[in-house]
Design a protein around this motif. Structure first.
Motif, short mmCIF file in Angstrom:
data_model
loop_
_atom_site.label_atom_id
_atom_site.label_comp_id
_atom_site.label_asym_id
_atom_site.label_seq_id
_atom_site.Cartn_x
_atom_site.Cartn_y
_atom_site.Cartn_z
N ASN A 40 0.83 -1.21 0.00
CA ASN A 40 0.00 0.00 0.00
C ASN A 40 0.86 1.26 0.00
OD1 ASN A 40 -1.49 2.26 1.65
ND2 ASN A 40 -3.07 0.96 0.80
N PHE A 41 0.41 2.27 -0.73
CA PHE A 41 1.20 3.50 -0.90
C PHE A 41 0.95 4.54 0.19
CE2 PHE A 41 -2.46 3.37 -3.73
CZ PHE A 41 -3.16 4.51 -3.36
N LEU A 42 -0.11 4.38 0.98
CA LEU A 42 -0.36 5.34 2.07
C LEU A 42 0.07 4.81 3.44
CD1 LEU A 42 -3.82 6.97 1.16
CD2 LEU A 42 -1.52 7.75 0.58
N PHE A 43 0.27 3.52 3.55
CA PHE A 43 0.72 2.97 4.84
C PHE A 43 2.06 3.59 5.30
CE2 PHE A 43 -1.77 -1.33 4.54
CZ PHE A 43 -2.94 -0.65 4.82
N PRO A 44 2.99 3.92 4.39
CA PRO A 44 4.21 4.58 4.87
C PRO A 44 3.92 5.90 5.60
CG PRO A 44 4.58 3.70 2.67
CD PRO A 44 3.11 3.53 2.96
N ILE A 45 2.86 6.59 5.21
CA ILE A 45 2.49 7.83 5.90
C ILE A 45 2.04 7.51 7.33
CG2 ILE A 45 0.78 9.72 5.97
CD1 ILE A 45 0.90 9.75 2.88
N ILE A 46 1.22 6.46 7.45
CA ILE A 46 0.77 6.02 8.78
C ILE A 46 1.98 5.64 9.64
CG2 ILE A 46 -0.56 4.21 10.01
CD1 ILE A 46 -2.51 5.84 8.46
N ARG A 47 2.89 4.86 9.04
CA ARG A 47 4.09 4.43 9.78
C ARG A 47 4.92 5.63 10.22
NH1 ARG A 47 8.17 2.36 5.89
NH2 ARG A 47 8.17 4.61 5.55
N ASP A 48 5.15 6.59 9.34
CA ASP A 48 5.96 7.75 9.69
C ASP A 48 5.32 8.54 10.83
OD1 ASP A 48 7.64 6.93 7.72
OD2 ASP A 48 7.11 8.51 6.28
N MET A 49 3.99 8.66 10.79
CA MET A 49 3.31 9.39 11.87
C MET A 49 3.41 8.63 13.19
SD MET A 49 -0.02 11.10 9.99
CE MET A 49 -0.53 11.97 11.48
N MET A 50 3.37 7.31 13.10
CA MET A 50 3.54 6.49 14.32
C MET A 50 4.96 6.69 14.87
SD MET A 50 1.58 3.01 13.06
CE MET A 50 1.85 2.00 14.52
N MET A 51 5.94 6.70 13.98
CA MET A 51 7.33 6.87 14.42
C MET A 51 7.54 8.25 15.06
SD MET A 51 9.30 4.98 11.27
CE MET A 51 10.95 5.46 11.79
N GLU A 52 6.82 9.24 14.55
CA GLU A 52 6.92 10.58 15.15
C GLU A 52 6.35 10.58 16.57
OE1 GLU A 52 5.00 13.19 12.30
OE2 GLU A 52 6.36 12.47 10.73
N LYS A 53 5.49 9.60 16.85
CA LYS A 53 4.93 9.48 18.21
C LYS A 53 5.76 8.54 19.09
CE LYS A 53 0.67 9.07 19.04
NZ LYS A 53 -0.72 9.28 19.34
N GLY A 54 6.88 8.06 18.54
CA GLY A 54 7.79 7.25 19.35
C GLY A 54 7.82 5.77 19.03
N TRP A 55 7.00 5.32 18.06
CA TRP A 55 7.03 3.90 17.71
C TRP A 55 8.35 3.59 17.00
CZ3 TRP A 55 2.73 0.28 17.75
CH2 TRP A 55 1.54 0.81 18.27
N LYS A 56 8.84 2.38 17.23
CA LYS A 56 10.01 1.91 16.47
C LYS A 56 9.52 1.50 15.08
CE LYS A 56 13.47 0.47 19.71
NZ LYS A 56 13.19 -0.04 21.05
N LYS A 57 10.37 1.70 14.07
CA LYS A 57 9.95 1.46 12.68
C LYS A 57 9.42 0.03 12.46
CE LYS A 57 11.54 1.82 7.91
NZ LYS A 57 12.64 1.97 6.99
N ASP A 58 10.18 -0.96 12.90
CA ASP A 58 9.76 -2.34 12.62
C ASP A 58 8.48 -2.71 13.38
OD1 ASP A 58 11.22 -2.18 14.96
OD2 ASP A 58 12.01 -4.21 14.82
N VAL A 59 8.33 -2.17 14.58
CA VAL A 59 7.10 -2.46 15.35
C VAL A 59 5.90 -1.77 14.69
CG1 VAL A 59 5.96 -2.27 17.59
CG2 VAL A 59 8.44 -2.65 17.49
N ALA A 60 6.10 -0.53 14.26
CA ALA A 60 5.01 0.21 13.59
C ALA A 60 4.56 -0.56 12.34
CB ALA A 60 5.47 1.61 13.22
N GLU A 61 5.51 -0.99 11.54
CA GLU A 61 5.16 -1.71 10.31
C GLU A 61 4.44 -3.03 10.61
OE1 GLU A 61 8.65 -1.99 7.88
OE2 GLU A 61 8.54 0.14 7.34
N GLN A 62 4.91 -3.70 11.63
CA GLN A 62 4.29 -4.97 12.03
C GLN A 62 2.84 -4.75 12.49
OE1 GLN A 62 6.73 -6.85 15.04
NE2 GLN A 62 5.13 -8.34 15.49
#
Ligand code: MG
Length: 226
Positions: A40-62
């Motif tokens: 999906n092309f919009l999920f990276p936006i969701i992931r980046d916003m999660m990371m800005e809130k402190g999520w780790k990249k791999d956990v956010a993607e999972q």
């Protein structure tokens, strides 16, 4: 024969209109595999916003993958709600993605506007979820930023019809929501199978298929009745 002179345009009062390849399309490279997350092309936006809130990249993607698998017929607000993101900011970024990455087929946009002006009833029939449809219609000038459209009565997205257009049941569920005879319904799309054969199996005999692959984006679009 142009789309506007196609007999179905005159005869029918109800139109099911596709988006991808019909109203808008992706710019070259916009959906390259390395830019996608879980396809999906919009999920990276969701992931980046999660990371800005402190999520780790791999956990956010999972977690995004997990939710997409759990809520089979998801829409983007499902992710915004689950991960407590700002809807305003998410929609802003998603809208910007569409502005940057879509082309618009102006001839179809003109056709949609003229059909609506004639009082025809238009419905979106798309393999995008509701808000995904709306982002694309916004870029095309066919919907407002508040997710309403003055041109379409209903938006039949994947989360509304619970599936994609390659499945006859999905068309049956759309037909069941249109107060019209089958002979009064016409499909406008670019895929001879999904927008022609499958709805025909369900009794919709009018399809206008735009032979998009052979025509340069933005060119005058010709249509043929199937
Ligand atoms: Mg299409």
């Amino acid at each position: 024969m142009t789309m506007k002179t196609n007999p179905a345009i005159k005869e029918c009062q109800h139109f099911l209109v596709d988006i991808d390849g019909t109203i808008t399309d992706y710019r070259e490279g916009a959906t390259a595999t390395d830019k996608l997350l879980h396809g999906n092309f919009l999920f990276p936006i969701i992931r980046d916003m999660m990371m800005e809130k402190g999520w780790k990249k791999d956990v956010a993607e999972q977690e995004i993958r997990k939710l997409a698998d759990k809520v089979v017929f998801w829409d983007y607000p499902d992710f915004i709600a689950e991960f407590e993101l700002s809807a305003k900011e998410a929609f802003h970024r998603m809208r910007q993605w569409h502005r940057d990455n879509l082309i618009i087929y102006h001839e179809t946009v003109k056709l949609v506007k003229s059909l609506a002006n004639e009082g025809k009833k238009l419905f979106i029939m798309s393999n995008n979820p509701y808000t995904g449809c709306m982002f694309k219609l916004q870029v095309a000038g066919l919907a407002d930023n508040d997710f309403s459209s003055p041109y379409f009565c209903r938006i039949f997205g994947t989360n509304i019809l619970r599936g994609c257009k390659g499945v006859p049941d999905v068309w049956q569920r759309a037909i069941a929501q249109i107060p019209a005879e089958l002979s009064d319904i016409c499909v406008i799309g670019d895929n001879p199978y999904e927008d022609g054969d499958i709805p025909r199996q369900c009794g919709i005999n009018h399809s206008i298929i735009i032979p998009r692959k052979t025509i340069a984006p933005g060119a005058l679009v010709l249509g043929t009745e199937q």
